[in-house]
Write an enzyme that holds these catalytic residues in place. Structure first.
Site, short mmCIF file in Angstrom:
data_model
loop_
_atom_site.label_atom_id
_atom_site.label_comp_id
_atom_site.label_asym_id
_atom_site.label_seq_id
_atom_site.Cartn_x
_atom_site.Cartn_y
_atom_site.Cartn_z
N CYS A 79 0.84 -1.20 0.00
CA CYS A 79 0.00 0.00 0.00
C CYS A 79 0.88 1.25 0.00
CB CYS A 79 -0.99 -0.04 1.16
SG CYS A 79 -2.39 1.10 0.93
N HIS A 182 -3.77 -5.13 0.34
CA HIS A 182 -3.24 -5.57 1.62
C HIS A 182 -3.26 -7.09 1.67
CE1 HIS A 182 -2.92 -1.73 3.86
NE2 HIS A 182 -3.89 -1.34 3.04
N GLU A 184 -2.18 -8.95 3.93
CA GLU A 184 -2.49 -9.39 5.30
C GLU A 184 -3.98 -9.39 5.60
OE1 GLU A 184 -2.12 -4.91 5.76
OE2 GLU A 184 -1.29 -6.49 4.49
#
Length: 202
Positions: A79, A182, A184
């Protein structure tokens, strides 16, 4: 040693947990000496471009990151971390690392598309990448962003996501990677990206 750079601007705990799910271990650190010994670096980031630059500099991490990447250590920017790989952003006045020729720009406003771009989107792969299993035709990832990277070199763009325009979703040049999404927050798709980055042979 895999090191997640902790300058107080990313989801470092979530990233460490996802890397553990991929079968690897990562250390979260803001220590320049630890980063100086890393074999893999992950640079997360959320927020404004200039604030990201200032956070890295205030933790004395800017120069060691620049040195390590120029030495050939693989790095994944996430990001805002991806934006910092470039020469700068129209969001601020600070210079980025300049490893990728280009800059971050605001997503063009389109009537039916809200900004920030937020939520799950399927990416469009433009070329093969070590980050992806080419047998998986439609990987989906979680995005939260208002800016994206425009590259000077088309070959640096691995994948895009349509959002009123073709928004850069993934970058790759040599040992440098960037994801606008993202990983994650992207469940099994994100786990796979981390695993492939860590196992990438530089």
């Amino acid at each position: 040693m895999i090191v997640i750079v902790d300058a107080g601007m990313g989801n470092v705990g979530s990233i460490a947990n996802m890397i553990k799910r991929s079968g690897h271990q990562a250390e979260v650190s803001a220590n320049p000496e630890v980063i100086g010994k890393a074999s893999r670096l992950i640079l997360p980031g959320v927020g404004a471009f200039d604030a990201g630059v200032h956070a890295l500099r205030s933790h004395n991490l800017w120069d060691v990151l620049d040195r390590r990447v120029r030495e050939g250590i693989p790095l994944l920017g996430i990001c805002l971390g991806m934006h910092l790989l470039t020469e700068g952003s129209e969001e601020g006045v600070e210079k980025g690392f300049g490893w990728i020729s280009g800059r971050a720009v605001r997503i063009s406003p389109v009537a039916e598309k809200k900004i920030p771009h937020m939520g799950w989107s399927e990416i469009q792969k433009l070329r093969p990448s070590p980050l992806f299993d080419e047998t998986d035709p439609s990987p989906r990832f979680y995005f939260v962003h208002s800016f994206h990277v425009v590259c000077d070199r088309e070959e640096d763009i691995v994948a895009t996501v349509p959002y009123g325009e073709e928004v850069t979703a993934v970058l790759h040049r040599d040992h440098i990677f960037g994801t606008q999404f993202h990983p994650e927050k992207s469940h099994r798709f994100g786990v796979a990206v981390f695993k492939r980055f860590i196992e990438f042979k530089a």
